[in-house]
Structure formats: structure tokens, C-alpha cells
Design a protein around this motif. Structure first.
Motif, PDB file in Angstrom:
ATOM      1  N   LEU A  73      43.483 113.334  13.592  1.00  0.00           N
ATOM      2  CA  LEU A  73      44.476 112.969  12.583  1.00  0.00           C
ATOM      3  C   LEU A  73      45.819 112.758  13.269  1.00  0.00           C
ATOM      4  O   LEU A  73      46.267 113.611  14.035  1.00  0.00           O
ATOM      5  CB  LEU A  73      44.593 114.077  11.535  1.00  0.00           C
ATOM      6  N   SER A 106      49.709 112.088  12.363  1.00  0.00           N
ATOM      7  CA  SER A 106      50.753 112.042  11.332  1.00  0.00           C
ATOM      8  C   SER A 106      51.945 111.263  11.860  1.00  0.00           C
ATOM      9  O   SER A 106      52.530 111.624  12.874  1.00  0.00           O
ATOM     10  CB  SER A 106      51.184 113.465  10.971  1.00  0.00           C
ATOM     11  N   THR A 130      48.355 108.542   9.187  1.00  0.00           N
ATOM     12  CA  THR A 130      49.232 108.507   8.018  1.00  0.00           C
ATOM     13  C   THR A 130      50.485 107.705   8.350  1.00  0.00           C
ATOM     14  O   THR A 130      51.025 107.775   9.451  1.00  0.00           O
ATOM     15  CB  THR A 130      49.651 109.914   7.557  1.00  0.00           C
ATOM     16  N   TYR A 142      51.480 109.050   3.489  1.00  0.00           N
ATOM     17  CA  TYR A 142      51.968 110.413   3.385  1.00  0.00           C
ATOM     18  C   TYR A 142      52.559 110.594   1.986  1.00  0.00           C
ATOM     19  O   TYR A 142      52.441 109.722   1.144  1.00  0.00           O
ATOM     20  CB  TYR A 142      52.978 110.727   4.490  1.00  0.00           C
ATOM     21  N   TRP A 146      48.800 113.968   0.095  1.00  0.00           N
ATOM     22  CA  TRP A 146      48.282 113.367   1.326  1.00  0.00           C
ATOM     23  C   TRP A 146      47.181 114.215   1.974  1.00  0.00           C
ATOM     24  O   TRP A 146      46.259 113.662   2.580  1.00  0.00           O
ATOM     25  CB  TRP A 146      49.409 113.101   2.323  1.00  0.00           C
ATOM     26  N   VAL A 174      43.532 112.795   3.042  1.00  0.00           N
ATOM     27  CA  VAL A 174      42.961 112.914   4.386  1.00  0.00           C
ATOM     28  C   VAL A 174      41.579 113.541   4.314  1.00  0.00           C
ATOM     29  O   VAL A 174      40.625 113.063   4.951  1.00  0.00           O
ATOM     30  CB  VAL A 174      43.885 113.734   5.306  1.00  0.00           C
ATOM     31  N   ALA A 176      44.726 117.339  15.506  1.00  0.00           N
ATOM     32  CA  ALA A 176      45.812 116.625  14.826  1.00  0.00           C
ATOM     33  C   ALA A 176      47.041 116.533  15.716  1.00  0.00           C
ATOM     34  O   ALA A 176      47.361 117.464  16.462  1.00  0.00           O
ATOM     35  CB  ALA A 176      46.173 117.318  13.510  1.00  0.00           C
ATOM     36  N   ASP A 178      51.217 115.518  15.508  1.00  0.00           N
ATOM     37  CA  ASP A 178      52.408 115.251  14.694  1.00  0.00           C
ATOM     38  C   ASP A 178      53.374 114.430  15.534  1.00  0.00           C
ATOM     39  O   ASP A 178      53.924 114.934  16.513  1.00  0.00           O
ATOM     40  CB  ASP A 178      53.055 116.561  14.264  1.00  0.00           C
ATOM     41  N   VAL A 226      55.118 118.843   8.578  1.00  0.00           N
ATOM     42  CA  VAL A 226      53.728 118.914   8.113  1.00  0.00           C
ATOM     43  C   VAL A 226      52.872 119.845   8.974  1.00  0.00           C
ATOM     44  O   VAL A 226      51.646 119.824   8.872  1.00  0.00           O
ATOM     45  CB  VAL A 226      53.095 117.508   8.091  1.00  0.00           C
ATOM     46  N   LEU A 250      48.752 120.489   8.857  1.00  0.00           N
ATOM     47  CA  LEU A 250      47.878 120.072   9.958  1.00  0.00           C
ATOM     48  C   LEU A 250      47.008 121.237  10.426  1.00  0.00           C
ATOM     49  O   LEU A 250      45.825 121.054  10.744  1.00  0.00           O
ATOM     50  CB  LEU A 250      48.699 119.513  11.116  1.00  0.00           C
ATOM     51  N   THR A 256      52.492 118.747  18.586  1.00  0.00           N
ATOM     52  CA  THR A 256      53.596 117.915  18.110  1.00  0.00           C
ATOM     53  C   THR A 256      54.466 117.450  19.263  1.00  0.00           C
ATOM     54  O   THR A 256      54.579 118.130  20.289  1.00  0.00           O
ATOM     55  CB  THR A 256      54.466 118.671  17.095  1.00  0.00           C
TER      56      THR A 256
END
Length: 297
Positions: free
Chosen positions: A142, A144, A168, A187, A191, A195, A204, A206, A212, A216, A228
Motif C-alpha cells: 500500500l 499512501s 491512494t 484518500y 479510505w 483499501v 505500507a 507513507d 495516516v 497503515l 514513512t
């Protein structure tokens, strides 16, 4: 020469186009006549003084890491390149008419200077975070905030590796994400459920820093499978922040391979003259990008 510099930390307005001394290539470096310079989120984070631990600077300072142009000076020990070669790569203070690169390679024939300037940092970042998050072929990742430069690279590199990606982004960028091979959703409210409807999430990333991280972690079930590059508060939630660059030469080599095989293309959303660097930063900070923003000299 003309160069974009700032004498204090602050908003885009602190960026000024000034006359500056020409830099020169040191050992193992090249100097280029810059044709285009990539605009990266780290540029404005540096300008604001957010990341002094990773990027210590002295004021006044130049700005910019990525550039494409024509070699006009070779440092001691540089082989395989000549004055006049078209190259792209990473260096310092690239928002300028002349810049020194510490990592570079020949410009692929299919790329313009403007396109090439958008690749170095985002491809290095994409390759690094895909490795750090530990996602493997056959798994689902995923992403984001997937429509910007790093997201565009992540989606395409993951697809080349056999990784399914859910991305997203805003409503206007849904077709763009699908065109890069992602399962796309917006998003905003609901959201997480959207997903989940697209499939199980194994890891995931970011990329937008839009708050988020908790969601996540919930979607992956494991904070160690979340990473992230944009949320400085993520470590407080036990999630890693990736901010230390890996090998830029290796990233450039892989970028050239992917480009040559037609597996990677990062579009330029907007170009700006060097004098409009402040506007480029303001636009970058506003988000909602599709690809890259580039200064043209």
C-alpha cells in the motif's frame, strides 16, 4: 553565475536568485552547465530547517540536489566522461547555472534534460524504501500519497518486481495511478475500508505525511511493515522514518536499466524558470502532484 540561495530558514519567500561564485569540480566530481534541476520535498524541508540532523548546512546556502546538464569541467580522477557529455545525477546547490555533481551517469537517449532532472533522488528513495519495508514479489504494497515523483517510481519498480500495489491519491489522479499499474483509491473519509476492499496489505509506505500512520499499522497488522519518508512524528508511534540515502550511483544505474527497458517513466508535471524557484517550492508543498516539478535553466 546565477544561483538560488537563502540566508535564513523560512517559507518559499526566503529563496532569492543572486549572483554567486562559480563552483569547481573536486576529485571524483564533475561540474555541469545545468539545463534542468529537480524540485524535491527534501529541498523545502532543508529550506525550513526541518532536517538539519541529516542535512547540516551553513547559512547563506544554496539549494537543490538533482540536475541534468552538460559536463563542462572534470575533477581529478574522473574517467569515462568528457567535457560536452550529457549527464544527470545528484550533487549540491543544483538550482544554479553551474553545479557540481558527486554521482552521475550518461543521459539516456529517450530522456530530455527536464525529464532526467526528475529521476535521481526519487529513484534512489524508491529503491531504498522498497528494500527497507521488505516487500517481496507476490505480496501487496500500500502506497499512501502515490501520485508524486517517489510514488510514481515506487509503483513502476514494484510492478517490474512482481509486487501488487494499492495506491491512494486524489480523485483527479486515479486514472494516473491505474496507468502505472496500481489498484487505485482515493484518500479521505472511508479510505481504510476502500483499501480493504481491494485486498490484503502486506506492507505500507507513507509518502505524503498526511497523518495516516496509525491506519497503515492497522491495515498491515505490524508496525515493522510500515515505513514513512514524510511524517517526522512516526517514530513516536514505533514506525521507521527513512531519511538516509543509499547508493546514488547504484540507483542511477538501475534507473537507466529500467528506462531502457521501458519500465520506468516519471512525467514532468510542471516546469519553472530558475527565478521562480519559490513558486516551485510552494507548489511542491501544496501536494497533489502528478510526477515531477522541474526548474529549467
Amino acid at each position: 553565475m546565477k544561483s538560488v540561495r537563502f540566508a535564513e530558514f523560512g517559507g518559499p519567500e526566503v529563496l532569492q536568485l543572486v549572483d554567486a561564485e562559480e563552483p569547481h569540480a573536486g576529485p571524483g566530481q564533475v561540474r555541469i552547465a545545468v539545463r534542468a534541476a529537480g524540485v524535491n520535498p527534501v529541498d523545502w524541508r532543508i529550506r525550513e530547517g526541518q532536517v538539519l540532523g541529516a542535512h547540516p548546512i551553513e547559512l547563506p546556502s544554496g539549494v537543490g540536489l538533482d540536475a541534468a546538464g552538460v559536463v563542462d569541467e572534470l575533477g581529478e580522477g574522473v574517467t569515462g566522461f568528457e567535457v560536452g557529455d550529457r549527464v544527470f545525477g545528484e550533487g549540491i546547490d543544483t538550482y544554479a547555472e553551474l553545479a557540481v555533481l558527486s554521482a552521475w551517469t550518461h543521459l539516456p537517449e529517450r530522456l530530455t534534460f527536464e525529464e532526467a532532472a526528475g529521476y535521481p533522488s526519487v529513484v534512489e528513495t524508491a529503491l531504498r524504501i522498497l528494500g527497507e519495508v521488505g516487500v517481496r514479489p507476490g505480496q501487496t504494497l500500500l502506497v499512501s500519497g502515490a501520485s508524486g515523483g517517489v510514488g510514481s517510481a515506487v509503483l513502476q519498480i514494484a510492478r517490474d518486481r512482481g509486487i501488487t500495489v494499492i495506491g491512494t491519491a486524489g480523485a483527479a489522479n486515479q486514472d494516473y495511478l491505474r496507468g502505472l499499474g496500481a489498484l487505485a483509491t482515493t484518500y479521505g473519509e472511508g479510505w481504510v475500508e476502500r483499501v480493504r476492499a481491494l485486498g490484503r496489505v502486506d506492507a505500507a509506505l507513507d509518502l505524503a505525511g498526511s497523518g495516516v500512520i496509525r491506519e497503515l499499522v492497522e491495515l498491515t497488522g505490524d508496525r515493522n511493515r510500515v515505513l514513512t519518508i514524510a511524517d517526522l512524528g512516526a517514530p513516536e508511534l514505533g514506525v521507521r522514518f527513512s531519511g538516509v540515502a543509499g547508493s546514488v550511483p547504484d540507483a542511477l544505474a538501475e534507473a537507466v536499466d529500467l528506462i531502457s527497458r521501458g519500465r520506468l517513466h516519471i512525467p514532468v508535471e510542471k516546469t519553472y524558470p530558475l527565478a521562480d524557484a519559490a513558486a516551485a517550492h510552494a507548489d511542491s508543498q501544496s501536494g497533489h502532484a502528478r510526477g515531477r516539478r522541474v526548474l529549467v535553466i
